[in-house]
Design an enzyme around this catalytic site. Structure first.
Site, PDB file in Angstrom:
ATOM      1  N   SER A  26       1.808  -1.283   5.490  1.00 46.02           N
ATOM      2  CA  SER A  26       2.028  -1.296   4.037  1.00 46.02           C
ATOM      3  C   SER A  26       3.476  -1.594   3.682  1.00 46.02           C
ATOM      4  O   SER A  26       4.395  -0.892   4.108  1.00 46.02           O
ATOM      5  CB  SER A  26       1.643   0.055   3.436  1.00 46.02           C
ATOM      6  N   HIS A  57      -0.864  -5.525   1.728  1.00 49.47           N
ATOM      7  CA  HIS A  57      -1.390  -6.107   2.959  1.00 49.47           C
ATOM      8  C   HIS A  57      -1.890  -7.517   2.644  1.00 49.47           C
ATOM      9  O   HIS A  57      -2.921  -7.691   1.991  1.00 49.47           O
ATOM     10  CB  HIS A  57      -2.538  -5.259   3.517  1.00 49.47           C
ATOM     11  N   HIS A  79      -8.468  -0.750   6.967  1.00 48.33           N
ATOM     12  CA  HIS A  79      -8.373   0.690   7.194  1.00 48.33           C
ATOM     13  C   HIS A  79      -9.758   1.326   7.230  1.00 48.33           C
ATOM     14  O   HIS A  79     -10.694   0.857   6.575  1.00 48.33           O
ATOM     15  CB  HIS A  79      -7.562   1.353   6.076  1.00 48.33           C
ATOM     16  N   TYR A  81     -10.585   4.011   5.771  1.00 43.21           N
ATOM     17  CA  TYR A  81     -10.952   4.534   4.453  1.00 43.21           C
ATOM     18  C   TYR A  81     -11.539   3.479   3.520  1.00 43.21           C
ATOM     19  O   TYR A  81     -12.071   3.805   2.454  1.00 43.21           O
ATOM     20  CB  TYR A  81      -9.774   5.246   3.784  1.00 43.21           C
ATOM     21  N   GLU A  82     -11.436   2.200   3.907  1.00 45.49           N
ATOM     22  CA  GLU A  82     -12.054   1.142   3.100  1.00 45.49           C
ATOM     23  C   GLU A  82     -13.527   0.952   3.433  1.00 45.49           C
ATOM     24  O   GLU A  82     -14.180   0.065   2.871  1.00 45.49           O
ATOM     25  CB  GLU A  82     -11.302  -0.168   3.313  1.00 45.49           C
ATOM     26  N   ALA A 109       3.405   2.695   7.349  1.00 48.55           N
ATOM     27  CA  ALA A 109       4.097   3.565   6.403  1.00 48.55           C
ATOM     28  C   ALA A 109       3.539   4.968   6.584  1.00 48.55           C
ATOM     29  O   ALA A 109       2.330   5.147   6.737  1.00 48.55           O
ATOM     30  CB  ALA A 109       3.875   3.088   4.972  1.00 48.55           C
ATOM     31  N   MET A 207      -2.498   6.912   7.826  1.00 43.04           N
ATOM     32  CA  MET A 207      -3.931   6.608   7.770  1.00 43.04           C
ATOM     33  C   MET A 207      -4.292   5.349   8.551  1.00 43.04           C
ATOM     34  O   MET A 207      -5.239   4.642   8.192  1.00 43.04           O
ATOM     35  CB  MET A 207      -4.361   6.453   6.308  1.00 43.04           C
ATOM     36  N   SER A 208      -3.548   5.056   9.603  1.00 43.64           N
ATOM     37  CA  SER A 208      -3.808   3.816  10.347  1.00 43.64           C
ATOM     38  C   SER A 208      -3.317   3.954  11.776  1.00 43.64           C
ATOM     39  O   SER A 208      -3.074   5.061  12.263  1.00 43.64           O
ATOM     40  CB  SER A 208      -3.099   2.635   9.664  1.00 43.64           C
ATOM     41  N   ASN A 231       7.906   8.929   2.262  1.00 44.33           N
ATOM     42  CA  ASN A 231       7.889  10.125   1.414  1.00 44.33           C
ATOM     43  C   ASN A 231       7.911  11.367   2.300  1.00 44.33           C
ATOM     44  O   ASN A 231       7.598  11.297   3.501  1.00 44.33           O
ATOM     45  CB  ASN A 231       6.626  10.159   0.541  1.00 44.33           C
ATOM     46  N   HIS A 243       0.271   5.510  -3.981  1.00 41.81           N
ATOM     47  CA  HIS A 243       0.408   4.351  -3.106  1.00 41.81           C
ATOM     48  C   HIS A 243       1.550   3.455  -3.571  1.00 41.81           C
ATOM     49  O   HIS A 243       2.260   2.857  -2.764  1.00 41.81           O
ATOM     50  CB  HIS A 243      -0.904   3.556  -3.075  1.00 41.81           C
TER      51      HIS A 243
END
Length: 273
Positions: A26, A57, A79, A81-82, A109, A207-208, A231, A243
């Site tokens: 990201s 992306h 990802h 989550y998609e 990220a 998350m990746s 963050n 995001h």
């Protein structure tokens, strides 16, 4: 995997095979724009490639040279989550391997679990904790790719990481090291989860990346990975997590990481020779 690699080879013509692959997370895709002599192919045109739809992306494979080194760059990723099946998350790194690369650099990220390592810092990943509830090697094993049971004790290559850290020092970038914990997402974590993750020994959360690491080691790629800290994780800072916030901070740190990677890439090629 073979079909996608063949499409790339046909488009590449007589270009040399890549030595190294890079997967850009990201807000980090700008490095792909520096590839010389580039051939760029959208993921949607590569058989079997998962196509994500997350901002930040670009969704392209770029073949060419960086710092004088033949590379293949995945500008973005899909990802879990998609709704992408976890097995499909292995296609990108397997294609990198099929094209001839011997190592891969994975970037992402991530949120920091260490209040002393805030937004804008970069972290070399030393190990991971997989809490995604998924593994890309589930199901029948393709023995032509790798063994049924692959060890992950050496998932993150010590020699490549040492060269990455040396490149960061040479560029004056304060790169830290730590353990990356992967969750499925897409919701950000709760403060209680972050407290639990810190007890488990994690230094950053995202998350990746972990499915790609597992698939890369399965097919014989040497791996190094870097998180851009965007963050402080939930409960450690005052800012609401979004995001958009992730992308903005990733772009700030990406300038440092790009300099480091351009110095690292020829060093990695020497290590992989």
């Amino acid at each position: 995997m073979t079909a996608a690699a063949q499409v790339v080879r046909d488009a590449a013509g007589d270009r040399p095979a890549p030595v190294l692959g890079l997967v850009l997370g990201s807000g980090l895709g700008g490095l792909a724009d520096a590839v010389a002599g580039a051939v760029a192919i959208p993921f949607a045109e590569l058989p079997g490639f998962p196509v994500g739809a997350v901002a930040g992306h670009a969704g392209r494979l770029v073949l060419g040279t960086l710092a004088g080194t033949p590379v293949v760059v995945l500008q973005g990723r899909a990802h879990l989550y998609e709704g992408i099946p976890v097995a499909e998350l292995a296609v990108g790194v397997r294609t990198i391997r099929a094209l001839g690369a011997r190592g891969v650099v994975l970037t992402n990220a991530a949120g920091s679990l260490d209040p002393a390592v805030g937004p804008g810092r970069v972290m070399a990943i030393t190990d991971h904790i997989n809490l995604m509830g998924a593994n890309p090697l589930l199901g029948p094993n393709d023995d032509a790719l790798g063994p049924r049971f692959v060890g992950l004790g050496d998932a993150y290559d010590d020699a490549l990481r040492a060269r990455m850290l040396a490149a960061a020092r040479a560029e004056g970038v304060a790169m830290t090291q730590g353990v990356y914990l992967a969750v499925a997402g897409p919701s950000f974590e709760t403060p209680a989860e972050i407290r639990a993750f810190r007890i488990l020994g994690a230094d950053a959360v995202g998350m990746s990346t972990v499915p790609e690491v597992i698939a890369a080691r399965h097919c014989g790629l040497r791996v190094t990975a870097v998180s851009v800290i965007t963050n402080l994780a939930e409960g450690l800072g005052d800012e609401a997590l979004t995001h958009e916030h992730t992308l903005a901070n990733a772009q700030v740190a990406a300038r440092d990481l790009q300099r480091v990677l351009l110095r690292f890439i020829p060093e990695a090629a020497a290590e992989l020779a």
